[in-house]
Design a protein around this motif. Structure first.
Motif, short mmCIF file in Angstrom:
data_model
loop_
_atom_site.label_atom_id
_atom_site.label_comp_id
_atom_site.label_asym_id
_atom_site.label_seq_id
_atom_site.Cartn_x
_atom_site.Cartn_y
_atom_site.Cartn_z
N SER A 21 0.77 -1.35 0.01
CA SER A 21 -0.20 0.10 -0.03
C SER A 21 0.70 1.28 0.02
O SER A 21 0.56 2.24 -0.65
N LEU A 46 -6.99 7.38 2.73
CA LEU A 46 -8.04 6.14 2.86
C LEU A 46 -7.79 4.77 2.60
O LEU A 46 -8.11 3.92 3.18
N PHE A 47 -7.13 4.79 1.36
CA PHE A 47 -6.49 3.43 0.97
C PHE A 47 -5.54 3.11 1.96
O PHE A 47 -5.48 1.86 2.27
N PHE A 49 -5.15 3.85 5.28
CA PHE A 49 -5.99 3.54 6.31
C PHE A 49 -6.57 2.12 6.29
O PHE A 49 -6.45 1.23 7.24
N LEU A 50 -7.16 1.84 5.25
CA LEU A 50 -7.72 0.42 4.91
C LEU A 50 -6.75 -0.66 4.96
O LEU A 50 -6.92 -1.54 5.63
N ALA A 51 -5.65 -0.20 4.33
CA ALA A 51 -4.50 -1.36 4.35
C ALA A 51 -3.87 -1.59 5.83
O ALA A 51 -3.67 -2.68 6.25
N ILE A 53 -5.92 -1.19 8.54
CA ILE A 53 -6.89 -1.93 9.17
C ILE A 53 -6.73 -3.30 8.76
O ILE A 53 -6.80 -4.28 9.80
N ILE A 54 -6.61 -3.65 7.73
CA ILE A 54 -6.49 -5.14 7.27
C ILE A 54 -5.44 -5.95 7.86
O ILE A 54 -5.38 -6.85 8.47
N SER A 94 1.39 -0.24 13.30
CA SER A 94 0.25 0.16 12.58
C SER A 94 -0.45 1.58 13.03
O SER A 94 -0.99 2.23 12.60
N THR A 98 -0.68 5.05 11.89
CA THR A 98 -2.01 5.69 11.94
C THR A 98 -2.08 7.04 12.58
O THR A 98 -2.65 8.09 12.02
#
Length: 107
Positions: A21, A46-47, A49-51, A53-54, A94, A98
């Motif tokens: 990412s 946002l991408f 953040f999604l990575a 979270i995953i 992470s 963040t």
């Protein structure tokens, strides 16, 4: 034995997700603007953040697998402790990433 190895594999998977990412974000942000294309900032944060979270979800699964490995014999217990520490470090990374990203976006 499988749970400790699976926990380590999950931790490496989350590292690969975060790295991919970050590389993709740098690629998208380095695309130059040309006159025939609309030059707007894509929501890369946002991408990312999604990575993250995953990756955290993967590491929580890794922690659960490590806890399962802690209930086994001594050689497996040592591998499970290492995997647990590894997953915990990635979750901390992470979280810090963040927080830094939110700090950058708020300023």
């Amino acid at each position: 034995m499988w749970s400790a190895k699976a926990a380590t594999i999950v931790a490496w998977l989350s590292i690969i997700i975060i790295a991919a990412s970050a590389v993709f974000s740098m690629y998208v942000l380095s695309i130059p603007c040309v006159p025939d294309r609309i030059c707007e900032m894509p929501p890369i944060h946002l991408f990312f953040f999604l990575a993250l979270i995953i990756a955290v979800i993967c590491n929580v699964i890794g922690i659960i697998l490590s806890v399962i490995g802690l209930k086994k014999e001594e050689p497996i217990k040592k591998l499970a402790k290492e995997a647990l520490r590894f997953n915990g470090k990635i979750i901390a990374f992470s979280f810090v990433t963040t927080m830094l990203l939110l700090l950058i976006l708020m300023t």
